[in-house]
Write an enzyme that holds these catalytic residues in place. Structure first.
Site, PDB file in Angstrom:
ATOM      1  N   SER A  22       0.819  -1.204   0.000  1.00 58.27           N
ATOM      2  CA  SER A  22       0.000   0.000   0.000  1.00 58.27           C
ATOM      3  C   SER A  22       0.855   1.257   0.000  1.00 58.27           C
ATOM      4  O   SER A  22       2.000   1.253   0.472  1.00 58.27           O
ATOM      5  CB  SER A  22      -0.884   0.035   1.255  1.00 58.27           C
ATOM      6  OG  SER A  22      -2.066  -0.682   1.066  1.00 58.27           O
ATOM      7  N   GLN A 104       0.520   6.309  -6.718  1.00 60.49           N
ATOM      8  CA  GLN A 104      -0.785   6.797  -6.290  1.00 60.49           C
ATOM      9  C   GLN A 104      -0.830   8.307  -6.473  1.00 60.49           C
ATOM     10  O   GLN A 104      -0.069   9.036  -5.850  1.00 60.49           O
ATOM     11  CB  GLN A 104      -1.053   6.444  -4.820  1.00 60.49           C
ATOM     12  CG  GLN A 104      -2.466   6.814  -4.367  1.00 60.49           C
ATOM     13  CD  GLN A 104      -2.670   6.608  -2.878  1.00 60.49           C
ATOM     14  OE1 GLN A 104      -2.329   7.483  -2.084  1.00 60.49           O
ATOM     15  NE2 GLN A 104      -3.209   5.447  -2.500  1.00 60.49           N
ATOM     16  N   TYR A 188      -9.229  12.430   1.110  1.00 57.48           N
ATOM     17  CA  TYR A 188      -8.585  13.268   0.111  1.00 57.48           C
ATOM     18  C   TYR A 188      -9.665  13.928  -0.750  1.00 57.48           C
ATOM     19  O   TYR A 188     -10.858  13.655  -0.614  1.00 57.48           O
ATOM     20  CB  TYR A 188      -7.626  12.444  -0.743  1.00 57.48           C
ATOM     21  CG  TYR A 188      -6.318  12.110  -0.062  1.00 57.48           C
ATOM     22  CD1 TYR A 188      -5.142  12.764  -0.400  1.00 57.48           C
ATOM     23  CD2 TYR A 188      -6.256  11.133   0.930  1.00 57.48           C
ATOM     24  CE1 TYR A 188      -3.936  12.458   0.224  1.00 57.48           C
ATOM     25  CE2 TYR A 188      -5.065  10.820   1.567  1.00 57.48           C
ATOM     26  CZ  TYR A 188      -3.907  11.485   1.208  1.00 57.48           C
ATOM     27  OH  TYR A 188      -2.724  11.180   1.833  1.00 57.48           O
ATOM     28  N   ARG A 236      -8.501   3.869  -5.518  1.00 55.75           N
ATOM     29  CA  ARG A 236      -8.608   3.583  -4.083  1.00 55.75           C
ATOM     30  C   ARG A 236      -9.816   4.306  -3.521  1.00 55.75           C
ATOM     31  O   ARG A 236     -10.004   5.496  -3.744  1.00 55.75           O
ATOM     32  CB  ARG A 236      -7.349   4.009  -3.328  1.00 55.75           C
ATOM     33  CG  ARG A 236      -7.518   3.908  -1.803  1.00 55.75           C
ATOM     34  CD  ARG A 236      -6.223   3.855  -1.039  1.00 55.75           C
ATOM     35  NE  ARG A 236      -5.957   2.492  -0.605  1.00 55.75           N
ATOM     36  CZ  ARG A 236      -5.158   2.165   0.421  1.00 55.75           C
ATOM     37  NH1 ARG A 236      -4.533   3.108   1.105  1.00 55.75           N
ATOM     38  NH2 ARG A 236      -4.968   0.919   0.755  1.00 55.75           N
ATOM     39  N   LEU A 314      -5.184  -4.565   8.540  1.00 57.42           N
ATOM     40  CA  LEU A 314      -4.703  -5.516   9.553  1.00 57.42           C
ATOM     41  C   LEU A 314      -4.588  -6.931   8.996  1.00 57.42           C
ATOM     42  O   LEU A 314      -5.009  -7.899   9.617  1.00 57.42           O
ATOM     43  CB  LEU A 314      -5.614  -5.485  10.787  1.00 57.42           C
ATOM     44  CG  LEU A 314      -5.566  -4.199  11.617  1.00 57.42           C
ATOM     45  CD1 LEU A 314      -6.483  -4.323  12.838  1.00 57.42           C
ATOM     46  CD2 LEU A 314      -4.146  -3.878  12.064  1.00 57.42           C
ATOM     47  N   ARG A 337       1.633  -1.421   7.214  1.00 56.79           N
ATOM     48  CA  ARG A 337       2.561  -1.418   8.355  1.00 56.79           C
ATOM     49  C   ARG A 337       3.286  -2.750   8.524  1.00 56.79           C
ATOM     50  O   ARG A 337       4.420  -2.786   9.004  1.00 56.79           O
ATOM     51  CB  ARG A 337       1.810  -1.046   9.632  1.00 56.79           C
ATOM     52  CG  ARG A 337       1.365   0.409   9.663  1.00 56.79           C
ATOM     53  CD  ARG A 337       0.566   0.731  10.898  1.00 56.79           C
ATOM     54  NE  ARG A 337       0.124   2.125  10.940  1.00 56.79           N
ATOM     55  CZ  ARG A 337      -0.961   2.587  10.330  1.00 56.79           C
ATOM     56  NH1 ARG A 337      -1.724   1.759   9.642  1.00 56.79           N
ATOM     57  NH2 ARG A 337      -1.287   3.857  10.406  1.00 56.79           N
TER      58      ARG A 337
END
Length: 368
Positions: A22, A104, A188, A236, A314, A337
Site C-alpha cells: 500500500s 498513487q 482526500y 482507491r 490488519l 505497516r
C-alpha cells in the site's frame, strides 16, 4: 485454486504475485527549492527493500498532482520534470527485481497544509506563516476544528485539477510506472466530493449520487485518456465513512452501498481494480476494527459487481492472506505497516506456505 503466489494479469501487465504494498506517506521530500517533492535516497531505500523482499506490486506513497495538493510540504509530487527524473531510478530498480511499479496520484483538498506528524505533530500552520497555503475543497468545511477553512472550488478550478491529474499520469508514464492509482479514499479531495458529509454543494458537483461522483469520474476519464490502453488504472476508495455502521450516529456520509454502486460506474469508465479501504473523512467516526476488518467491504464489491479488488486492513499473517485469496474475497492483498515491520514478508510467507518467490540473483550466489 488461486493462491497468494499466483501471477495476476491486468491488461498487458502481469504482476508476479498477490502480495502488494500500500501507499504509505513518508513525509521525507525536500520542502522547498528545486528538489521540492522529488524522491530522495530514503524513498529509494524504502521502496527498493520491499522489491528485493519479493513484493509483487509496490505503490508509492500518495504523490501530489500539484503543490497545493500536498498534505504537507514534505510530500512527494509529480508536477514537474525534476520529479519525473527522480522517480526513474526507483521504477528501474523495482522492475529489475520483477516487481511492478505503481504510483498513487493524490490531491489532499481540505486536508492539505499541515506539518509532519512528528516534530510539530501534524500542527496546522496559521494562514500567515511562510510555508502555509490555502487548502481547497468541494465546500468551505474544514477537516477538523483546528484545520484551515478550505476555499470552495469554482467550476473552473475543478476543471484545472482534472487536467492536473491527467498531466500527472502522463509524467508517471514517463517516469516508468506500470500502474497508476487514483486516490479517492481517506478524506482526500475526491473522497470529499463523494461524501455528503464534506460535500455541501448545490450545483452539479453536489447533492445527488450522480453529482457527487461527477468529479471522480471526470478524473478517471482524464487519466484513462492519457494512460496507455494496455496498462491498468486502479481506484482507491473508502468503502464507508463509518457513519452508517454506528446506530448512534445520524450524520450522513458515504456508505458501502454507495461503493458497490460506484464500482459499476468505475468499471464502465475503464478502471481495472478497486483498492478497498475505509474511513478518514470524518475524524471522529467510530471505527470497528480487528484483524482483516476491511476485507468484507472488498468481498462485497467483488461478489456483487465482479470488479477485481484488493483488500487491506490488519492483514498480518501469511495464512490469513492466503485465505483471503483462495476463498475469493479479494484478488490481492495490500499490506502496509506489516511491510514496514518486515520488508521480507513475502519471502517469509512463501517459506511458511510453500510458495515460490523469485530471489535476487545476488542472494542466490552468496558463498559462505
Amino acid at each position: 485454486m488461486t493462491t497468494l503466489f499466483t501471477p495476476y494479469p491486468l491488461r498487458s501487465l502481469t504482476i508476479p504475485n498477490r502480495i502488494w504494498m500500500s501507499a504509505m506517506c513518508q513525509y521525507s521530500a525536500a520542502p522547498e527549492g528545486e528538489q521540492t517533492g522529488v524522491p530522495t535516497d530514503w524513498h529509494f531505500a524504502h521502496l527498493s527493500a520491499r522489491a528485493a523482499g519479493g513484493t509483487g506490486l509496490i505503490l508509492t506513497e500518495g504523490t501530489a498532482v500539484s503543490p497545493e495538493g500536498r498534505i504537507t510540504r514534505f510530500d512527494l509530487g509529480i508536477w514537474n520534470r525534476t520529479q519525473v527524473d527522480g522517480f526513474r531510478r526507483i521504477t528501474a530498480f523495482l522492475k529489475s527485481q520483477g516487481t511492478a511499479a505503481g504510483i498513487q496520484l493524490t490531491h489532499a483538498g481540505r486536508k492539505a497544509c499541515t506539518e509532519r506528524p512528528w516534530g510539530d505533530g501534524g500542527r496546522r500552520p496559521a494562514p500567515d506563516e511562510p510555508h502555509a497555503w490555502t487548502p481547497v475543497g468541494p465546500s468551505a468545511v474544514p477537516y477538523t476544528e483546528s484545520s484551515l477553512i478550505p476555499e470552495e472550488l469554482t467550476r473552473r478550478r475543478i476543471g484545472e485539477i482534472v487536467r492536473e491529474f491527467a498531466a500527472a499520469a502522463e509524467r508517471a508514464l514517463e517516469a516508468g510506472f506500470d500502474v497508476v492509482e487514483i486516490q479517492g479514499a481517506h478524506g482526500y479531495l475526491i473522497h470529499q466530493f463523494l461524501s455528503p458529509y464534506s460535500n455541501h454543494r448545490t450545483d452539479d458537483y453536489g447533492g445527488s449520487f450522480e453529482c457527487r461522483t461527477r468529479f471522480a469520474l471526470e478524473v478517471v476519464d482524464a487519466v484513462r485518456r492519457v494512460w496507455p490502453e494496455d496498462l491498468p488504472v486502479f481506484f482507491r476508495i473508502s468503502a464507508t465513512d463509518w457513519l452508517a455502521e454506528n446506530p448512534e450516529d445520524d450524520r450522513e456520509g458515504w456508505t458501502l452501498d454507495d461503493t458497490v454502486r460506484f464500482a459499476k460506474e468505475l468499471t464502465a469508465h475503464g478502471v481495472d481494480l478497486m483498492d478497498v479501504s475505509t474511513g478518514a473523512n470524518v475524524p471522529d467516526a467510530k471505527i470497528i476494527g480487528g484483524p482483516g476488518y476491511q476485507v468484507p467491504f472488498a468481498e462485497r464489491v467483488r461478489t456483487e459487481t465482479g470488479m477485481p479488488v484488493a483488500a487491506v486492513g490488519l492483514i498480518t499473517e501469511p495464512a490469513q492472506a492466503q485465505e483471503i485469496i483462495t476463498s475469493g474475497k479479494a484478488d490481492a492483498v495490500l499490506l502496509a505497516r506489516e511491510l514496514l515491520r518486515d520488508p521480507y514478508w513475502a519471502r517469509r510467507a512463501a517459506a511458511e506456505l510453500g510458495g515460490t518467490i523469485q530471489w535476487p540473483v545476488q542472494y542466490n550466489r552468496v558463498r559462505p
